[in-house]
Design a protein around this motif. Sequence first.
Motif, PDB file in Angstrom:
ATOM      1  N   SER A 146      -5.962  -6.022   1.426  1.00  0.00           N
ATOM      2  CA  SER A 146      -6.813  -7.188   1.202  1.00  0.00           C
ATOM      3  C   SER A 146      -7.286  -7.751   2.539  1.00  0.00           C
ATOM      4  O   SER A 146      -6.565  -7.698   3.549  1.00  0.00           O
ATOM      5  CB  SER A 146      -6.030  -8.257   0.443  1.00  0.00           C
ATOM      6  N   LEU A 172       0.839  -1.206   0.000  1.00  0.00           N
ATOM      7  CA  LEU A 172       0.000   0.000   0.000  1.00  0.00           C
ATOM      8  C   LEU A 172       0.870   1.250   0.000  1.00  0.00           C
ATOM      9  O   LEU A 172       0.599   2.216  -0.734  1.00  0.00           O
ATOM     10  CB  LEU A 172      -0.922  -0.018   1.221  1.00  0.00           C
ATOM     11  N   LYS A 231      -4.365   5.739   7.796  1.00  0.00           N
ATOM     12  CA  LYS A 231      -5.024   5.458   6.521  1.00  0.00           C
ATOM     13  C   LYS A 231      -5.940   4.257   6.692  1.00  0.00           C
ATOM     14  O   LYS A 231      -5.588   3.259   7.297  1.00  0.00           O
ATOM     15  CB  LYS A 231      -3.992   5.187   5.444  1.00  0.00           C
ATOM     16  N   GLN A 232      -7.123   4.368   6.134  1.00  0.00           N
ATOM     17  CA  GLN A 232      -8.107   3.307   6.254  1.00  0.00           C
ATOM     18  C   GLN A 232      -8.245   2.577   4.915  1.00  0.00           C
ATOM     19  O   GLN A 232      -8.464   3.212   3.900  1.00  0.00           O
ATOM     20  CB  GLN A 232      -9.471   3.870   6.653  1.00  0.00           C
ATOM     21  N   PRO A 233      -8.164   1.218   4.920  1.00  0.00           N
ATOM     22  CA  PRO A 233      -8.358   0.468   3.701  1.00  0.00           C
ATOM     23  C   PRO A 233      -9.814   0.453   3.272  1.00  0.00           C
ATOM     24  O   PRO A 233     -10.717   0.556   4.087  1.00  0.00           O
ATOM     25  CB  PRO A 233      -7.894  -0.942   4.057  1.00  0.00           C
ATOM     26  N   VAL A 234     -10.032   0.367   1.974  1.00  0.00           N
ATOM     27  CA  VAL A 234     -11.378   0.307   1.422  1.00  0.00           C
ATOM     28  C   VAL A 234     -11.522  -0.966   0.622  1.00  0.00           C
ATOM     29  O   VAL A 234     -10.685  -1.282  -0.217  1.00  0.00           O
ATOM     30  CB  VAL A 234     -11.664   1.513   0.503  1.00  0.00           C
ATOM     31  N   ASN A 235     -12.577  -1.745   0.896  1.00  0.00           N
ATOM     32  CA  ASN A 235     -12.771  -3.005   0.173  1.00  0.00           C
ATOM     33  C   ASN A 235     -13.241  -2.760  -1.245  1.00  0.00           C
ATOM     34  O   ASN A 235     -13.980  -1.821  -1.527  1.00  0.00           O
ATOM     35  CB  ASN A 235     -13.802  -3.881   0.900  1.00  0.00           C
ATOM     36  N   ARG A 236     -12.831  -3.674  -2.128  1.00  0.00           N
ATOM     37  CA  ARG A 236     -13.283  -3.636  -3.524  1.00  0.00           C
ATOM     38  C   ARG A 236     -14.659  -4.266  -3.615  1.00  0.00           C
ATOM     39  O   ARG A 236     -14.931  -5.296  -3.026  1.00  0.00           O
ATOM     40  CB  ARG A 236     -12.284  -4.414  -4.376  1.00  0.00           C
ATOM     41  N   SER A 262     -10.683  -9.165  -3.577  1.00  0.00           N
ATOM     42  CA  SER A 262      -9.413  -8.526  -3.931  1.00  0.00           C
ATOM     43  C   SER A 262      -8.424  -9.598  -4.405  1.00  0.00           C
ATOM     44  O   SER A 262      -7.603 -10.087  -3.627  1.00  0.00           O
ATOM     45  CB  SER A 262      -8.854  -7.773  -2.715  1.00  0.00           C
ATOM     46  N   ARG A 305      -5.677  -0.820  -1.910  1.00  0.00           N
ATOM     47  CA  ARG A 305      -6.286  -1.027  -0.607  1.00  0.00           C
ATOM     48  C   ARG A 305      -5.803  -2.351  -0.028  1.00  0.00           C
ATOM     49  O   ARG A 305      -5.322  -3.216  -0.760  1.00  0.00           O
ATOM     50  CB  ARG A 305      -7.816  -1.048  -0.724  1.00  0.00           C
TER      51      ARG A 305
END
Length: 495
Positions: free
Chosen positions: A230, A221, A487-492, A255, A228
């Motif tokens: 996984s 990342l 930072k925040q991950p965002v799902n696909r 992902s 994002r």
Amino acid sequence: MTFEGASPRRCRVGYELTTPHLTPAAAAARRAAEGPGLGPIMLDGVAAAENDNVPRLDLSNLKWIYRGEGNANLVIALSHERCIVRLRKVDKNKLGRLSDTDRYLEVQRLKQELAFYQNILIPLMGSSFLKQSVVYKLDRDQVQMINQIIQHQRPAHRGHKVAFCAADLVAVYPDYTLLPENLDGETSTFCVEIKPKQGWIHPNDRILPKCTFCMKQYLKLKNRSIARLSDYCPLNLYSGNKQRMQDAIRALLFSPQNNLKIFKDGCLIYGEDVKTNLTEMLRCWFGSKHKLTDKEVLIDAFCNLVIEGLCREVPDNTSWLDRLRSSLLSEGLIETDDSSSRDDAKEHSPWQPVCNWSRQPLPKNCVLGRILAIQMLEVPRDQVDLKVHDAYPFLHRNEYLTPVQRYLLSATTKDCSVLMSFQHVSQDRMKILPSRHVIHEQNSQQSFVFNIGVSDLDPKPLTCIEKHRKRDLEILMAMLELTQCNKQPVNRDLD
């Protein structure tokens, strides 16, 4: 993309001619793909590169397609012969400057690699999952033709390297995206390729409450090689718990990155680089004849089928692996405790969710069980003494493995690919097929003939040990930096 009627002929074709009959080389390649035969030459690391008995592969008489590539190898597939050809890659700028010594070393590397595959990996993994390879001569003008034809099909970041053949030698392997001819029927074949990655870490190396794969996501990342994080965790896939295994496979669908690909009749139809509607693809696979349309039902059917394949036991003899593990266990040289003792670290970790180290026993002779058993031969990295000159890759079976050999053997399985090919099968035909090649999926009430193979098992060089140490430091720095940045991950989205 249209799924109905997709076939290898509609894939990215490199060079295609109708083949009225199989040449001797093609027939040998087919025998290699089917399994029982070894082809004309069985690589044992002994035959000289100049051996006139090495058969010649003539692509002008065969249909082939570009399948893909990694950092070191480029792969083309011969769909009619059900096999793949692996070509070594070299930097474009170095191609014209390769000396005789460079070519000689490449020949030795190829011979060692395939001898290691035959003499070490097949006995460890089992002949049900690995088939022996065949070596051929391929003229340099044909290699040049391959480079020219596929140049616009290759990923841009791979363009600095090209395929080449040292002493005009290439290795031919079975194409696991297709069923062997003795199992193949008249309907389409779907194949799921999974890179399960590292399912076990020695307790001494569990510095943080996350596994190597999940920690490396932060580095990717930071380097912007992914958009994002996984949700896939290898520990879930290897857990033996059906719900956690389903969660792992679902996460791969959300992902795929480089860890999940789906093929139809040898053509890539779903993956990180193929932006395809997942629901449409699964309807084509499961719903066309059984009227399944609900996305969640389709995903459940897919997950159940993949889990059945990953956990299916095979009758191979793996006595050498069993003896190695028993000997190391009796001497207290390998760990079996998979529970993390760092509960306080879990509770207060800034990296949530933390990984679940617990697991249940996998079926001993399933493909995941075999891979995990080899990974658990690993020793803590601080016990690997690079000053000790171990022979690696070792080319003959030993009852004792040194710490360096164990570490590198374990590392080899951490980057492998598991390929499972499936095809709908009728009740009548199911009766004449070997039962170990038939799976019944409960949710969709469908039966499949299936086959499973493992690939990408190249021996790791000694240099990878220091590379892993540096990587772990980079990972830690990336985790700290991204945590501070919050930072925040965002799902696909699946669709």
